[in-house]
Design an enzyme around this catalytic site. Structure first.
Site, PDB file in Angstrom:
ATOM      1  N   GLU A  83       0.726  -1.330  -0.170  1.00 24.16           N
ATOM      2  CA  GLU A  83       0.095   0.063   0.257  1.00 24.16           C
ATOM      3  C   GLU A  83       1.054   0.998  -0.178  1.00 24.16           C
ATOM      4  O   GLU A  83       0.314   2.156  -0.280  1.00 24.16           O
ATOM      5  CB  GLU A  83      -0.663   0.401   1.272  1.00 24.16           C
ATOM      6  N   ARG A  87       1.044   3.645  -3.726  1.00 24.25           N
ATOM      7  CA  ARG A  87       0.038   5.060  -3.081  1.00 24.25           C
ATOM      8  C   ARG A  87       1.508   6.204  -3.198  1.00 24.25           C
ATOM      9  O   ARG A  87       1.071   7.843  -3.204  1.00 24.25           O
ATOM     10  CB  ARG A  87      -0.852   4.669  -1.830  1.00 24.25           C
ATOM     11  N   ASP A 216      -4.172  -9.586  -8.349  1.00 19.97           N
ATOM     12  CA  ASP A 216      -4.561  -8.751  -9.829  1.00 19.97           C
ATOM     13  C   ASP A 216      -3.149  -8.318 -10.361  1.00 19.97           C
ATOM     14  O   ASP A 216      -2.744  -8.389 -11.152  1.00 19.97           O
ATOM     15  CB  ASP A 216      -5.749  -8.003  -9.608  1.00 19.97           C
ATOM     16  N   GLU A 350     -12.317   0.440 -10.520  1.00 21.61           N
ATOM     17  CA  GLU A 350     -11.712  -0.792 -11.961  1.00 21.61           C
ATOM     18  C   GLU A 350     -12.300  -0.659 -12.994  1.00 21.61           C
ATOM     19  O   GLU A 350     -12.015  -1.036 -14.291  1.00 21.61           O
ATOM     20  CB  GLU A 350     -11.608  -1.844 -10.630  1.00 21.61           C
TER      21      GLU A 350
HETATM   22  C1  DMJ Z   1      -5.827   0.426  -5.107  1.00 19.53           C
HETATM   23  O1  DMJ Z   1      -5.437   0.987  -4.055  1.00 19.53           O
HETATM   24  C2  DMJ Z   1      -5.800  -0.105  -6.838  1.00 19.53           C
HETATM   25  O2  DMJ Z   1      -6.021  -0.465  -7.387  1.00 19.53           O
HETATM   26  C3  DMJ Z   1      -5.802  -2.103  -6.213  1.00 19.53           C
HETATM   27  O3  DMJ Z   1      -4.644  -2.185  -7.161  1.00 19.53           O
HETATM   28  C4  DMJ Z   1      -6.408  -2.329  -5.729  1.00 19.53           C
HETATM   29  N1  DMJ Z   1      -7.541  -1.300  -4.468  1.00 19.53           N
HETATM   30  C5  DMJ Z   1      -7.906  -0.329  -4.221  1.00 19.53           C
HETATM   31  C6  DMJ Z   1      -8.698   0.279  -5.300  1.00 19.53           C
HETATM   32  O4  DMJ Z   1      -9.440  -0.769  -5.433  1.00 19.53           O
END
Ligand code: DMJ
Length: 456
Positions: A83, A87, A216, A350
């Protein structure tokens, strides 16, 4: 419109939660996520590039000043490596590349250095959690057999390559290249990558495979690593297209009503469920179409279009026209959430992300229409006096707000909406790739890299 939405989200964050990680828009106060430990200002760092792109100059300036004076990594706190990387490191890198302001480069490299002890494991597969003061790491207690998570250790590559590029220190790139090496040495069940890998033994944990949560962005970063390298990273390319082949064979199915979906795989058995997170894959398949073997280009675009349609259906089949966290294709339903704890929508990007890629790559107007439906639903159900909030049950008549304005709403959802309705020459795909938090990173053209090597 997305500009007005950004203004509302930002102004309220500024008024009620300035300097804290996120805003609670109903109770009008700060929200501290423990994903970032004591690192503060997640919304500010996540929003920097969106403010810049939307030309909100005043706001960008105040955000930059906050970063200069207050963004501090010398805290005794346990953080999520993934995270913080997507971010904070991603947000700072983009802010640097867009604005050229040195402070962002400096802070990105400083934070990258703090993350390095996470790689001190027998295999070099990093820990999920790290105390950035002591440098002690560990994994999530719930993860299968002490494993690290594929989507976490597999989503460092783009940022770390740029950290090496900007600092002149090869250590960052070496760490992520080693992850590749470990993965390439392992046997993959049916060519698939399980979500769990033990960093000490180097063995897979449970054989669960997902293109949604836990898996993912690993796949996303294989493709984007290749694109970001100006298509020189052949290893990333091969891993991506091989993985897509296995996903098509083992995970992608069509419902009796004709909807294509991506199921989850548990030791050979399929769970006919698709997460909201999985919907990013529509955009990914379309983005990767160009590099697919020539007879497959059209097929990959088509696959992207099919996933976009299915995800649009998951929105359209709710009361609020916003998609649930997960939807199923079994027990007589299609693209509908059946469990109470899967009916929430937390401002995730998404589906809009996939509309944006599909629009840019096909110019079929339906993607803008679908994006517009999402804008209307967000304004109607998520906008409150104090910002934007998630919703507990998108099938209900009445909104029950979860009282969190996620930082990714500003970095991703609103940015992808803005791009969906902009010209293609704003952050063109030939020159930029988006990290998984929608932070744009420049393609490293062969010439740039050579020039810099010569200078060094
Ligand atoms: C975000 O922090 C990023 O897109 C991550 O890949 C998945 N979760 C959240 C958004 O849903």
């Amino acid at each position: 419109v997305s500009l007005q939405m950004m203004k509302h989200a930002w102004d309220n964050y500024k008024r009620y939660a300035w300097g804290l990680n996120e805003l609670k828009p109903i109770s009008k106060q700060g929200h501290s996520s423990n994903l970032f430990g004591n690192i503060q200002g997640a919304t500010i760092v996540d929003a920097l590039d969106t403010l810049y792109i939307m030309e909100m100059k005043e706001e960008f300036k105040e955000a930059k000043e906050w970063v200069e004076k207050n963004l501090d990594f010398n805290v005794n706190a346990e953080i999520s490596v993934f995270e913080v990387n997507i971010r904070f490191v991603g947000g700072l890198l983009s802010a640097y590349y867009l604005s050229g302001e040195e402070v962002f480069r400096k802070k990105a490299v400083e934070l990258g250095e703090k993350l390095l002890p996470a790689f001190n494991t027998p295999t070099g597969i990093p820990w999920a959690l790290l105390n950035i003061k002591s440098g002690i790491g560990r994994n999530w207690p719930w993860a299968s057999g002490g494993s690290s998570i594929l989507a976490e250790f597999g989503t460092l590559h783009l940022e770390f390559v740029h950290l090496s590029h900007l600092s002149g220190n090869p250590v960052f790139a070496e760490k992520v290249m080693n992850i590749r090496k470990v993965l390439n040495r392992l046997d993959k069940p049916e060519g698939l990558y399980p979500n769990y890998l033990n960093p000490s033994s180097g063995q897979w944990g449970q054989h669960h495979v997902s293109i949604g949560g836990l898996g993912d962005s690993f796949y996303e970063y294989l493709l984007k690593a290749w694109l970001m390298s100006d298509k020189t990273d052949e290893d990333g390319k091969k891993m991506y297209y091989d993985a897509v082949q296995a996903i098509e064979t083992h995970l992608i199915r069509k419902s009796s009503g004709g909807l294509t979906y991506i199921a989850e795989w548990k030791g050979g058995l399929l769970e006919h469920k698709m997460g909201h997170l999985t919907c990013f894959a529509g955009g990914m398949f379309a983005l990767g179409a160009d590099g697919a073997p020539s007879d497959k280009t059209g097929h990959h675009i088509e696959l992207g279009a099919e996933i976009a349609r299915t995800c649009h259906e998951s929105y359209d089949r709710t009361r609020m026209k916003l998609g649930p966290e997960a939807f199923r294709f079994d027990g007589g339903v299609e693209a509908i959430a059946t469990r109470q704890n899967e009916k929430y929508y937390i401002l995730r990007p998404e589906v809009i992300e996939t509309y944006m890629y599909m629009w840019r790559l096909t110019h079929d107007p339906k993607y803008r229409e679908w994006g517009w439906e999402a804008v209307e639903a967000l304004e109607k159900h998520c906008r409150v006096d104090g910002g934007y909030s998630g919703i507990r049950d998108v099938y209900n008549n009445h909104e029950s707000h979860d009282d969190v304005q996620q930082s990714f709403f500003l970095s991703e959802t609103l940015k992808y909406l803005y791009l969906l309705f902009s010209e293609d020459d704003l952050l063109p795909f030939e020159h930029w790739v988006f990290n998984t938090e929608a932070h744009p990173l420049p393609v490293l053209h062969k010439d740039d890299v050579n020039n810099e090597e010569n200078q060094n």
